[in-house]
Design a protein around this motif. Sequence first.
Motif, PDB file in Angstrom:
ATOM      1  N   ASP A  32    -116.408 -13.533  10.114  1.00  0.00           N
ATOM      2  CA  ASP A  32    -117.697 -13.595   9.427  1.00  0.00           C
ATOM      3  C   ASP A  32    -118.520 -14.762   9.998  1.00  0.00           C
ATOM      4  O   ASP A  32    -118.120 -15.925   9.875  1.00  0.00           O
ATOM      5  CB  ASP A  32    -117.417 -13.808   7.930  1.00  0.00           C
ATOM      6  CG  ASP A  32    -118.694 -13.973   7.114  1.00  0.00           C
ATOM      7  OD1 ASP A  32    -119.790 -13.910   7.709  1.00  0.00           O
ATOM      8  OD2 ASP A  32    -118.578 -14.189   5.900  1.00  0.00           O
ATOM      9  N   ARG A  35    -119.275 -17.694   7.662  1.00  0.00           N
ATOM     10  CA  ARG A  35    -118.114 -18.566   7.419  1.00  0.00           C
ATOM     11  C   ARG A  35    -117.889 -19.499   8.615  1.00  0.00           C
ATOM     12  O   ARG A  35    -117.504 -20.643   8.451  1.00  0.00           O
ATOM     13  CB  ARG A  35    -116.855 -17.727   7.175  1.00  0.00           C
ATOM     14  CG  ARG A  35    -116.860 -16.934   5.883  1.00  0.00           C
ATOM     15  CD  ARG A  35    -116.589 -17.870   4.705  1.00  0.00           C
ATOM     16  NE  ARG A  35    -116.551 -17.140   3.443  1.00  0.00           N
ATOM     17  CZ  ARG A  35    -115.441 -16.812   2.803  1.00  0.00           C
ATOM     18  NH1 ARG A  35    -114.273 -17.142   3.298  1.00  0.00           N
ATOM     19  NH2 ARG A  35    -115.496 -16.165   1.663  1.00  0.00           N
ATOM     20  N   ALA A  67    -104.737 -18.600   7.193  1.00  0.00           N
ATOM     21  CA  ALA A  67    -105.280 -18.541   5.838  1.00  0.00           C
ATOM     22  C   ALA A  67    -106.218 -17.350   5.665  1.00  0.00           C
ATOM     23  O   ALA A  67    -107.067 -17.343   4.774  1.00  0.00           O
ATOM     24  CB  ALA A  67    -106.009 -19.849   5.505  1.00  0.00           C
TER      25      ALA A  67
HETATM   26  N1  LIG Z   1    -101.654 -20.661  -2.260  1.00  0.00           N
HETATM   27  C1  LIG Z   1    -102.554 -20.262  -3.106  1.00  0.00           C
HETATM   28  O1  LIG Z   1    -102.640 -20.774  -4.234  1.00  0.00           O
HETATM   29  C2  LIG Z   1    -103.522 -19.181  -2.697  1.00  0.00           C
HETATM   30  C3  LIG Z   1    -104.687 -18.951  -3.440  1.00  0.00           C
HETATM   31  C4  LIG Z   1    -105.577 -17.964  -2.988  1.00  0.00           C
HETATM   32  C5  LIG Z   1    -105.272 -17.218  -1.860  1.00  0.00           C
HETATM   33  N2  LIG Z   1    -104.110 -17.455  -1.182  1.00  0.00           N
HETATM   34  C6  LIG Z   1    -103.771 -16.662   0.011  1.00  0.00           C
HETATM   35  O2  LIG Z   1    -104.670 -17.037   1.049  1.00  0.00           O
HETATM   36  C7  LIG Z   1    -104.989 -15.918   1.855  1.00  0.00           C
HETATM   37  C8  LIG Z   1    -106.495 -15.766   1.921  1.00  0.00           C
HETATM   38  O3  LIG Z   1    -106.989 -15.561   0.611  1.00  0.00           O
HETATM   39  P1  LIG Z   1    -108.521 -15.857   0.279  1.00  0.00           P
HETATM   40  O4  LIG Z   1    -108.658 -15.799  -1.193  1.00  0.00           O
HETATM   41  O5  LIG Z   1    -108.969 -17.088   0.980  1.00  0.00           O
HETATM   42  O6  LIG Z   1    -109.181 -14.569   0.955  1.00  0.00           O
HETATM   43  P2  LIG Z   1    -110.734 -14.279   1.254  1.00  0.00           P
HETATM   44  O7  LIG Z   1    -110.850 -12.809   1.386  1.00  0.00           O
HETATM   45  O8  LIG Z   1    -111.586 -15.026   0.274  1.00  0.00           O
HETATM   46  O9  LIG Z   1    -110.987 -14.997   2.663  1.00  0.00           O
HETATM   47  C9  LIG Z   1    -110.423 -14.501   3.845  1.00  0.00           C
HETATM   48  C10 LIG Z   1    -111.170 -15.068   5.045  1.00  0.00           C
HETATM   49  O10 LIG Z   1    -110.579 -14.542   6.224  1.00  0.00           O
HETATM   50  C11 LIG Z   1    -111.598 -14.044   7.097  1.00  0.00           C
HETATM   51  N3  LIG Z   1    -111.032 -12.980   7.937  1.00  0.00           N
HETATM   52  C12 LIG Z   1    -110.796 -11.689   7.619  1.00  0.00           C
HETATM   53  N4  LIG Z   1    -110.254 -11.041   8.672  1.00  0.00           N
HETATM   54  C13 LIG Z   1    -110.119 -11.955   9.667  1.00  0.00           C
HETATM   55  C14 LIG Z   1    -109.626 -11.899  10.994  1.00  0.00           C
HETATM   56  N5  LIG Z   1    -109.127 -10.777  11.526  1.00  0.00           N
HETATM   57  N6  LIG Z   1    -109.660 -13.017  11.758  1.00  0.00           N
HETATM   58  C15 LIG Z   1    -110.153 -14.187  11.245  1.00  0.00           C
HETATM   59  N7  LIG Z   1    -110.649 -14.288   9.985  1.00  0.00           N
HETATM   60  C16 LIG Z   1    -110.615 -13.189   9.214  1.00  0.00           C
HETATM   61  C17 LIG Z   1    -112.690 -13.571   6.134  1.00  0.00           C
HETATM   62  O11 LIG Z   1    -113.950 -13.452   6.785  1.00  0.00           O
HETATM   63  C18 LIG Z   1    -112.667 -14.680   5.084  1.00  0.00           C
HETATM   64  O12 LIG Z   1    -113.440 -15.783   5.497  1.00  0.00           O
HETATM   65  C19 LIG Z   1    -104.274 -14.714   1.233  1.00  0.00           C
HETATM   66  O13 LIG Z   1    -103.106 -14.462   1.945  1.00  0.00           O
HETATM   67  C20 LIG Z   1    -103.946 -15.164  -0.180  1.00  0.00           C
HETATM   68  O14 LIG Z   1    -102.759 -14.585  -0.671  1.00  0.00           O
HETATM   69  C21 LIG Z   1    -103.252 -18.419  -1.578  1.00  0.00           C
END
Ligand SMILES: NC(=O)c1ccc[n+]([C@@H]2O[C@H](COP(=O)([O-])OP(=O)(O)OC[C@H]3O[C@@H](n4cnc5c(N)ncnc54)[C@H](O)[C@@H]3O)[C@@H](O)[C@H]2O)c1
Length: 374
Positions: A32, A35, A67
């Motif tokens: 994105d 981002r 992430a």
């Molecule tokens: N440890 C925790 O407490 C916690 C909390 C929330 C999420 N998570 C984990 O973190 C991960 C991400 O969750 P989130 O809520 O941030 O998701 P999200 O959907 O809000 O963000 C994902 C990001 O990845 C980018 N993205 C998507 N495909 C991509 C690619 N091929 N290459 C590069 N970037 C790409 C998107 O544009 C976005 O910026 C998940 O695996 C989730 O399980 C963990």
Amino acid sequence: MGQVHSRAYSRLLHHFPDAPLLPRLVAVADTDPARRAQAMQAYGFAAAVDDWQALVAQDDVEVVSVAGPNFVHRDVAVAAAQAGKHIWVEKPVGRHLADTTDVAEAVREAGVASAVGFNYRNAPAVDLARQLVCEGRLGRVESVTVRLLSDYAAHPDAMLSWRFDPALAGTGAIGDLACHGLDLATHVVGGQAGQISEVVADLATFIPHRPQPLDPTAPRSTILAGGPTGPVGNDDQVGALLRFAGGARGVLMASRVAVGEQCTYGIEVHGDRGALAWDFRRMGELRTALDQGYTDVGWRRVQVAPGHGELGAFQPGAGVAMGYDDLKVVEAERLIRSIAEGRPIGATLDDALRTAETADALARSAAERRWVSL
Ligand SMILES: NC(=O)c1ccc[n+]([C@@H]2O[C@H](COP(=O)([O-])OP(=O)(O)OC[C@H]3O[C@@H](n4cnc5c(N)ncnc54)[C@H](O)[C@@H]3O)[C@@H](O)[C@H]2O)c1
């Protein structure tokens, strides 16, 4: 989560001035463009690319935070490890057990350090809980209850994001929420006795269709009404009974559609001589029932203080609260120290693999309506 990792690296020296290595934010990959721009402007990354493969190939990248959504974890983490980079991967590390196994093998073969986003185990009160169990203060552990309740998907018009698609996310509440509880339970009970040996689970999907996303990058709880809908392919809720190798029994409940619950994440442990309870929403408190008789036992509320876990790196005294982001700074510090010292510190890919094996057993148990051994 990429933002949370970035803040954690940036804040490392604020809290751990003696950290053996100083992280520098070299490059970020996101599909994105907004981002990417934010990562450079707000977080100070030197470069931003849309293709993560370019980032993994950079010589000046030594640690890769994985992430993105679950469907990118495996490929990025395996490629990074094979390129000799240390990795910090968000839970649940891929969509399913096969993904996690591939990442764990790549880490082992490359000999790189790893960290996994099981952040709740980094709370000082959880350190204290583990210590009390380990010292035998609860006696023989008999029951462990873990609850991970959230309302982020409770609205029936919450958008059909990647989280609801098994091809992109794998499981639902199991991978998103329950895996935190499985890690907490295993970590707090500790050692061989804390390993989960058998499970029986029941899954439910209460909202079978949700609105199709108009903008796939919209936040996960974006509300869309009226438009076309698509099927939800994974679990909204999981309930399970657990058996531990040490003989304890466990109860797990995780839901992403629990009205009235926000971050209701916690653990209760009962032994034959005492008990403890921790709730993430009151992160700095541990409730304990210790050093008393068997019946009519009263509870005490312990405020963690410097000396308990890493509280002293963040706050000057008991009663001053740490926050969620601080748990990620602790995670970053443990990874950096494990790189410098060449030994695992904190949750690693081995922990993620054990959790993924249990998550897989939960899904199989529910599908086959039977107890499953690990
Ligand atoms: N440890 C925790 O407490 C916690 C909390 C929330 C999420 N998570 C984990 O973190 C991960 C991400 O969750 P989130 O809520 O941030 O998701 P999200 O959907 O809000 O963000 C994902 C990001 O990845 C980018 N993205 C998507 N495909 C991509 C690619 N091929 N290459 C590069 N970037 C790409 C998107 O544009 C976005 O910026 C998940 O695996 C989730 O399980 C963990």
